[in-house]
Every structure is written in C-alpha cells, then in structure tokens.
Design a protein around this motif. Sequence first.
Motif, PDB file in Angstrom:
ATOM      1  N   SER A  63      33.948  55.186  55.362  1.00  0.00           N
ATOM      2  CA  SER A  63      33.104  54.542  54.366  1.00  0.00           C
ATOM      3  C   SER A  63      33.896  54.204  53.110  1.00  0.00           C
ATOM      4  O   SER A  63      33.779  53.103  52.553  1.00  0.00           O
ATOM      5  N   ASP A  64      34.728  55.151  52.655  1.00  0.00           N
ATOM      6  CA  ASP A  64      35.551  54.899  51.473  1.00  0.00           C
ATOM      7  C   ASP A  64      36.583  53.813  51.759  1.00  0.00           C
ATOM      8  O   ASP A  64      36.895  52.989  50.886  1.00  0.00           O
ATOM      9  N   LEU A  65      37.128  53.799  52.973  1.00  0.00           N
ATOM     10  CA  LEU A  65      38.094  52.776  53.343  1.00  0.00           C
ATOM     11  C   LEU A  65      37.454  51.393  53.243  1.00  0.00           C
ATOM     12  O   LEU A  65      38.053  50.456  52.701  1.00  0.00           O
ATOM     13  N   ILE A  66      36.249  51.245  53.778  1.00  0.00           N
ATOM     14  CA  ILE A  66      35.572  49.948  53.740  1.00  0.00           C
ATOM     15  C   ILE A  66      35.282  49.535  52.303  1.00  0.00           C
ATOM     16  O   ILE A  66      35.456  48.367  51.925  1.00  0.00           O
ATOM     17  N   ALA A  67      34.865  50.505  51.478  1.00  0.00           N
ATOM     18  CA  ALA A  67      34.597  50.193  50.075  1.00  0.00           C
ATOM     19  C   ALA A  67      35.851  49.672  49.389  1.00  0.00           C
ATOM     20  O   ALA A  67      35.817  48.676  48.649  1.00  0.00           O
ATOM     21  N   GLN A  68      36.975  50.325  49.641  1.00  0.00           N
ATOM     22  CA  GLN A  68      38.219  49.889  49.023  1.00  0.00           C
ATOM     23  C   GLN A  68      38.724  48.586  49.633  1.00  0.00           C
ATOM     24  O   GLN A  68      39.372  47.779  48.957  1.00  0.00           O
ATOM     25  N   LEU A  69      38.427  48.370  50.898  1.00  0.00           N
ATOM     26  CA  LEU A  69      38.777  47.110  51.545  1.00  0.00           C
ATOM     27  C   LEU A  69      38.035  45.952  50.878  1.00  0.00           C
ATOM     28  O   LEU A  69      38.615  44.896  50.600  1.00  0.00           O
ATOM     29  N   LEU A  70      36.759  46.152  50.611  1.00  0.00           N
ATOM     30  CA  LEU A  70      35.978  45.125  49.924  1.00  0.00           C
ATOM     31  C   LEU A  70      36.542  44.852  48.532  1.00  0.00           C
ATOM     32  O   LEU A  70      36.684  43.707  48.112  1.00  0.00           O
ATOM     33  N   ARG A  71      36.868  45.922  47.815  1.00  0.00           N
ATOM     34  CA  ARG A  71      37.435  45.785  46.477  1.00  0.00           C
ATOM     35  C   ARG A  71      38.770  45.047  46.532  1.00  0.00           C
ATOM     36  O   ARG A  71      39.051  44.169  45.707  1.00  0.00           O
ATOM     37  N   HIS A  72      39.582  45.399  47.496  1.00  0.00           N
ATOM     38  CA  HIS A  72      40.900  44.792  47.659  1.00  0.00           C
ATOM     39  C   HIS A  72      40.769  43.287  47.910  1.00  0.00           C
ATOM     40  O   HIS A  72      41.468  42.478  47.289  1.00  0.00           O
ATOM     41  N   GLY A  73      39.892  42.918  48.814  1.00  0.00           N
ATOM     42  CA  GLY A  73      39.720  41.503  49.129  1.00  0.00           C
ATOM     43  C   GLY A  73      39.202  40.703  47.962  1.00  0.00           C
ATOM     44  O   GLY A  73      39.668  39.583  47.691  1.00  0.00           O
ATOM     45  N   VAL A  74      38.233  41.253  47.244  1.00  0.00           N
ATOM     46  CA  VAL A  74      37.674  40.536  46.098  1.00  0.00           C
ATOM     47  C   VAL A  74      38.718  40.399  44.995  1.00  0.00           C
ATOM     48  O   VAL A  74      38.781  39.357  44.320  1.00  0.00           O
ATOM     49  N   ASP A  75      39.540  41.405  44.799  1.00  0.00           N
ATOM     50  CA  ASP A  75      40.603  41.305  43.792  1.00  0.00           C
ATOM     51  C   ASP A  75      41.554  40.161  44.121  1.00  0.00           C
ATOM     52  O   ASP A  75      41.989  39.418  43.230  1.00  0.00           O
ATOM     53  N   ILE A  76      41.884  40.021  45.407  1.00  0.00           N
ATOM     54  CA  ILE A  76      42.748  38.913  45.814  1.00  0.00           C
ATOM     55  C   ILE A  76      42.065  37.579  45.534  1.00  0.00           C
ATOM     56  O   ILE A  76      42.659  36.649  44.972  1.00  0.00           O
ATOM     57  N   MET A  77      40.793  37.481  45.915  1.00  0.00           N
ATOM     58  CA  MET A  77      40.066  36.227  45.724  1.00  0.00           C
ATOM     59  C   MET A  77      39.913  35.899  44.247  1.00  0.00           C
ATOM     60  O   MET A  77      40.082  34.743  43.824  1.00  0.00           O
ATOM     61  N   LEU A  78      39.610  36.901  43.420  1.00  0.00           N
ATOM     62  CA  LEU A  78      39.488  36.672  41.983  1.00  0.00           C
ATOM     63  C   LEU A  78      40.796  36.144  41.401  1.00  0.00           C
ATOM     64  O   LEU A  78      40.796  35.225  40.571  1.00  0.00           O
ATOM     65  N   GLY A  79      41.887  36.736  41.835  1.00  0.00           N
ATOM     66  CA  GLY A  79      43.185  36.280  41.356  1.00  0.00           C
ATOM     67  C   GLY A  79      43.431  34.824  41.703  1.00  0.00           C
ATOM     68  O   GLY A  79      43.959  34.056  40.888  1.00  0.00           O
ATOM     69  N   ARG A  80      43.033  34.434  42.907  1.00  0.00           N
ATOM     70  CA  ARG A  80      43.205  33.037  43.331  1.00  0.00           C
ATOM     71  C   ARG A  80      42.341  32.104  42.485  1.00  0.00           C
ATOM     72  O   ARG A  80      42.794  31.052  42.036  1.00  0.00           O
ATOM     73  N   LEU A  81      41.079  32.478  42.304  1.00  0.00           N
ATOM     74  CA  LEU A  81      40.157  31.609  41.572  1.00  0.00           C
ATOM     75  C   LEU A  81      40.562  31.470  40.113  1.00  0.00           C
ATOM     76  O   LEU A  81      40.431  30.396  39.508  1.00  0.00           O
ATOM     77  N   GLN A  82      41.046  32.546  39.518  1.00  0.00           N
ATOM     78  CA  GLN A  82      41.404  32.522  38.107  1.00  0.00           C
ATOM     79  C   GLN A  82      42.767  31.907  37.849  1.00  0.00           C
ATOM     80  O   GLN A  82      43.086  31.559  36.715  1.00  0.00           O
ATOM     81  N   SER A  83      43.546  31.731  38.915  1.00  0.00           N
ATOM     82  CA  SER A  83      44.906  31.217  38.747  1.00  0.00           C
ATOM     83  C   SER A  83      44.932  29.757  38.335  1.00  0.00           C
ATOM     84  O   SER A  83      45.956  29.272  37.845  1.00  0.00           O
ATOM     85  N   ILE A  84      43.826  29.055  38.532  1.00  0.00           N
ATOM     86  CA  ILE A  84      43.823  27.622  38.223  1.00  0.00           C
ATOM     87  C   ILE A  84      43.298  27.341  36.819  1.00  0.00           C
ATOM     88  O   ILE A  84      43.137  26.190  36.436  1.00  0.00           O
ATOM     89  N   ALA A  85      43.013  28.389  36.044  1.00  0.00           N
ATOM     90  CA  ALA A  85      42.487  28.209  34.688  1.00  0.00           C
ATOM     91  C   ALA A  85      43.441  27.371  33.848  1.00  0.00           C
ATOM     92  O   ALA A  85      44.606  27.721  33.668  1.00  0.00           O
ATOM     93  N   ASP A  86      42.946  26.246  33.353  1.00  0.00           N
ATOM     94  CA  ASP A  86      43.741  25.349  32.517  1.00  0.00           C
ATOM     95  C   ASP A  86      42.802  24.697  31.510  1.00  0.00           C
ATOM     96  O   ASP A  86      41.991  23.837  31.875  1.00  0.00           O
TER      97      ASP A  86
END
Length: 208
Positions: free
Chosen positions: A66-89
Amino acid sequence: MSTVDPQETPGRKLRPARTNATRQRLFEASMELIGERGAAGVTVDEIAAAAGVSKGSVYYNFGSKSDLIAQLLRHGVDIMLGRLQSIADPDADPLDAMEAMLGQAMDFMDEYPSFARLWVSENWKTPNEWGQLFAELRGELIAVIGSALESVAAKYPVDTRVARGSLEAAMFGAIFVVGLDRQTYNPERTKEQSVAAVMTIMHGYVLR
C-alpha cells in the motif's frame, strides 16, 4: 538463483547509492505490473521478482504494498508536474503555452503509459484507500492547469458562463482519456492530433 543481496538482508542498511537504485527498480517494476493488472492483482513477490530484488527490499524501502503504491503515485505526479511546469514562459502567448503544456502531458503518457492506466483504474474506486492522496495529487495537477487558464483569461475574452472548476476538470480528464485512447486503440494517431483534440476545449472557451 536467489535474488537476495547481501546488502539487503534484514538488519543491514543499504548504502545510499544502492538504496536509490533499488527504489528506482521497484518503482519501474511496480508501475508496469500495477498499471497492467491493477493494484489488487499484483503481489509483493511479483514486484520483487520483476525488479530483481529480494522481497525484503520491498518492505525495507516502502513498508508495505500500500505504501509502495502511494509513493508510486506521488513519484509519477512529481514527474508530470515537472514536465507541465517546464514550459512556463511569461513572454509566450498563453494559448501557445497551453498547447505546449498539453504536448508535455502527451509525452508523459507515452513514456509512462502504465502510470496513466494506474491513475485511471484506481482513482475512481470507492472505497479507495488512497482516496485522500488522489485528491491531493489531483489538486496539484489541476492547479497547474488553472494557472494556465488564468493566463488565457487575462489576455483573451472568454466565455464567463463556463465554470472554471468544471473547465479545469474537463481539461484534466481529456488529457488522460485522449492520451490513453491513443495508446490503446489508435496508436497511429499523432501527438499533435491528440493535442489539437484537447485544445478544442480552449477554442470553445476563448471568444474570438
């Protein structure tokens, strides 16, 4: 051959470099297995075997499945957030910036299709032991979309009849649905076509 590593036996702590490498292998193995079969259909033994580590390493790094899945979700969203925010101009046209952000989201779907399937398959289940976490992570992603919409509304006349919360949810849902539909049923569809489909929401929001 046993997958037990001398560095991973009970009572011994992993060296930092080994710990990080082990966690990454577990993340990747879990993302693939759980994304394909759902959280309930995967065992800790299978995750450990796919990652090439001992079962004890899973518990050492995450405590439980259960903790692994929770951290997996957090990990994936962190990657996606980084991608989305990288285009800020601040100098970019906000509609162009929105289109670029959608392109980043589609690239994320291409690189992490199992995470996208995990998100969709587990997010709507009730009861859901990760419900609070899903709400928090969804809020973080929605906030990025909301900020992009604010920039659009600041430059262009927009349809004020459209509720902003619903608009953000529509954009958020479309990213996952269109991205997964392309992967599962229409692999011949280009990223640009998928982005254009989601951008039709914006074309309806902006008054020309």
